[in-house]
Every structure is written in C-alpha cells, then in structure tokens.
Design a protein around this motif. Structure first.
Motif, PDB file in Angstrom:
ATOM      1  N   THR A   8       0.796  -1.225   0.000  1.00  0.00           N
ATOM      2  CA  THR A   8       0.000   0.000   0.000  1.00  0.00           C
ATOM      3  C   THR A   8       0.832   1.281   0.000  1.00  0.00           C
ATOM      4  O   THR A   8       0.275   2.366  -0.101  1.00  0.00           O
ATOM      5  CB  THR A   8      -0.923   0.035   1.232  1.00  0.00           C
ATOM      6  N   THR A   9       2.141   1.177   0.098  1.00  0.00           N
ATOM      7  CA  THR A   9       2.955   2.378   0.229  1.00  0.00           C
ATOM      8  C   THR A   9       2.934   3.217  -1.050  1.00  0.00           C
ATOM      9  O   THR A   9       2.857   2.688  -2.157  1.00  0.00           O
ATOM     10  CB  THR A   9       4.417   2.026   0.576  1.00  0.00           C
ATOM     11  N   ASP A  10       2.986   4.542  -0.878  1.00  0.00           N
ATOM     12  CA  ASP A  10       3.102   5.438  -2.024  1.00  0.00           C
ATOM     13  C   ASP A  10       4.526   5.975  -2.159  1.00  0.00           C
ATOM     14  O   ASP A  10       4.777   6.893  -2.937  1.00  0.00           O
ATOM     15  CB  ASP A  10       2.104   6.601  -1.909  1.00  0.00           C
ATOM     16  N   ASP A  44       8.459   6.047  -3.326  1.00  0.00           N
ATOM     17  CA  ASP A  44       9.162   5.642  -4.549  1.00  0.00           C
ATOM     18  C   ASP A  44      10.224   4.590  -4.264  1.00  0.00           C
ATOM     19  O   ASP A  44      10.577   3.800  -5.141  1.00  0.00           O
ATOM     20  CB  ASP A  44       9.839   6.857  -5.199  1.00  0.00           C
ATOM     21  N   ASN A  92       5.496  -4.444  -5.813  1.00  0.00           N
ATOM     22  CA  ASN A  92       5.746  -3.074  -6.285  1.00  0.00           C
ATOM     23  C   ASN A  92       6.713  -3.070  -7.463  1.00  0.00           C
ATOM     24  O   ASN A  92       7.866  -2.616  -7.334  1.00  0.00           O
ATOM     25  CB  ASN A  92       6.326  -2.220  -5.144  1.00  0.00           C
ATOM     26  N   LYS A 148       8.624   0.250  -8.268  1.00  0.00           N
ATOM     27  CA  LYS A 148       9.364   0.958  -7.225  1.00  0.00           C
ATOM     28  C   LYS A 148      10.776   0.385  -7.068  1.00  0.00           C
ATOM     29  O   LYS A 148      11.064  -0.736  -7.500  1.00  0.00           O
ATOM     30  CB  LYS A 148       8.617   0.859  -5.896  1.00  0.00           C
TER      31      LYS A 148
END
Length: 333
Positions: free
Chosen positions: A76-78, A80, A98, A101
């Motif tokens: 869920t992390t935004d 980079d 991800n 990322k």
C-alpha cells in the motif's frame, strides 16, 4: 659488564575518557540518524523493519512488524523507494508487490536458513505426484518458490488460510515443519509437510524455556510456533497458546501478567518493550539471535539510501506468478 643505550621512553597513548568514547558513539549515531532522515525525504523512501532487527534499526523505521504486516505495508505504500530492513525474501516480496518501485536490501548477505531449505523444483516434484493438490508455502521462501505455490501464509494467518481450503484436496505445507505441526494441531487438517526449519527457532530447547520458568515463576510464556521446543512444551502444557510475533503484542497488552518469557528471536523483546511499556520481557535465550537479521545496520541503511543500491528485483515472469499466492494471502487476512 657492557654498556648499553638506555631504553627510550615511549609515551603511552592517551585513551579518551570512557564518557568521551560514549559521546563519540552517540554523536556518530546521531549523525547517521540525521543522514537517514534527510535521504529518506529526498528519495521519498519508506523504511520497513522486521521485528527481529537491531533496536536502533527498529527505532528509525517507518513501520516495524511481522512478515504479514510488512507485506501489507509494501502493498500500500506510495513511496518511490522501499528500504527493507529484513532478509532477502522479504525484499523480494516487496519487489513482487511493487514492480515500479525501487526496493533496497542494505546487505545482500542477509538471507534466510529456512528459505534455503525449499526449492521450486521440490514443489514441482510434489505436484507431479499429487495432481490437483494445493501448495501452501510460508512467506519465508524465495520468489521462484512462491511462483510455484497456490497460497502464501505467515505465522499470523496460516491457520486461517488452511481452514479456507476445500476439504479432501491433498495439501503440501512448506517449508517449516514446526509451523506445520501447529497448523495441523489447530485445524485437524492432514497435510504433507516439508522438512525445513529456521536454524534459530529450531535451536531453542525445552530446557531453555524450563530454565527461564524456574528463574521467573510468575512469567507468562509467549511461544512462537516456529520454535523447535513448541511440540514438547505443548505435551507438558496442552492448553498453551502459541503466538505469532504480532499475536505476542496483543497478548502482552491484554494479559494481567507483568512478566513474559519471549520464546522467539531476541529482537522481538525490543518491539515488545516499545509497544507494551511497563511490563518485563525476558528473552528465552541470548543465543536465539539471527545473524542474518542483524546484518542490517544504520550505516548500510544510510549507504543504500545514498547510492540506491543494493537493489532487489524479480523477473517479470516469476513476479507475475508469485504475486498470485501473495494476493490470496492478503485477501484472506
């Protein structure tokens, strides 16, 4: 008697006062923390740390938790950049979740003895012998193993995942045989079990537990299901509950006990002391320490943020297949 030159007097080196040495260490750590804070903002980075990490690493992390909690945070992390203060399979899981990322593991030597016991070919061989069977693998596995699996689990949700499986279907549970024994005991589901174990948890003996119980007779036991001692302890205390690392947090908060014997890797004591202040947590053994987890330091976190290396990636073909059992795990709980 012969004459000889006088022995020159060599001045003894001046050793800084102990307080000055401590001040230098504190100053170095303060600078490292400041560097990490600055680089974290510049890189738009998040630091995820496992419960078994060093105390100073847990202190600077954005999130500290177990494998399931870390997987959810990674999903869920935004940010980079994801800096994984853990071991290699955890960074791989973050990379699977991800693909766009940058995922960093500050020391690529940080492996996992449990993950090393299972190969993708081992799963393929089992599936060839059991057409239509389901493979449930602990999240402590490599990406190519996950790609051959139907479900991933952690110690916190293994029982729930196995209970969700259709009855009558052959199941392989891999690779941790102690966690498998716990799941079988709770669910009654018969499964084939891979013969693997974590070298740290496997080495914790019933005698270690009994010794601490004798020294702390009022302490409550918090035992992780990966521990090699769990089966023998349960034979002596049939109604004893086993807890994932997050389960230990919840139990310690809810219990009336003031002392707890923590039967897992020593780093969990740091997390418990921080999240449940006012109570006493006793490590079952100082030897229950994972050298792989402790390879992550403030220095190599700072360096990884500075250089954006070492980076962990997963080939697309493996990533797409490995994502499916992880998503099933996250969907169940």
């Amino acid at each position: 008697m012969t004459n000889r030159e006088p022995t020159p007097v060599v001045p003894r080196p001046q050793v800084p006062h102990r307080d000055l040495l401590q001040l230098e260490v504190l100053t170095d750590e303060t600078q490292l923390r400041a560097d990490i804070t600055r680089l974290r903002l510049e890189r738009n980075a998040v630091i995820l740390a496992h419960n078994y990490q060093r105390p100073e690493v847990q202190q600077i992390a954005d999130f500290v938790g177990d494998s399931l909690g870390l997987s959810r945070q990674a999903a869920t992390t935004d940010a980079d950049v994801i800096v994984f203060a853990g071991v290699h399979f955890m960074a791989e899981t973050a990379a699977i979740l991800n693909p766009g990322k940058t995922v960093l593991l500050p020391d690529l030597r940080a492996g996992c003895s449990l993950a090393d016991t299972l190969t993708a070919q081992g799963i393929r061989d089992w599936k060839a012998r059991h057409p239509g069977g389901l493979v449930v693998t602990y999240v402590n596995t490599t990406a190519d193993v996950k790609a051959e699996s139907d479900y991933c689990v952690t110690s916190g949700n293994a029982v729930q995942v196995v209970e969700s499986l259709p009855p009558g279907v052959p199941v392989l549970f891999a690779p941790d045989r102690f966690l498998a024994a716990h799941v079988i005991r709770v669910t009654g589901r018969q499964m084939d079990v891979w013969d693997g174990a974590c070298h740290v948890h496997e080495a914790i003996r019933p005698e270690d537990v009994q010794g601490q119980q004798a020294a702390h007779p009022d302490a409550e036991l918090l035992i992780h299901p990966e521990c090699g001692c769990s089966s023998r302890i349960l034979n002596a205390i049939p109604d004893l509950q086993l807890y994932s690392t997050e389960g230990m947090i919840h139990r310690a908060r809810a219990s009336a006990a003031q002392e707890f014997i923590v039967v897992t890797e020593t780093g969990m004591v740091t997390r418990l002391q921080r999240d449940v202040p006012g109570k006493t947590f006793i490590p079952v053994s100082r030897a229950a320490c994972c050298e792989y987890m402790k390879m992550i330091t403030l220095e190599n976190i700072r360096d990884s943020l500075l250089t954006l290396q070492p980076r962990v990636t997963v080939p697309d073909a493996i990533r797409e297949q490995a994502l499916k059992p992880i998503e099933r795990m996250l969907a169940i709980g």
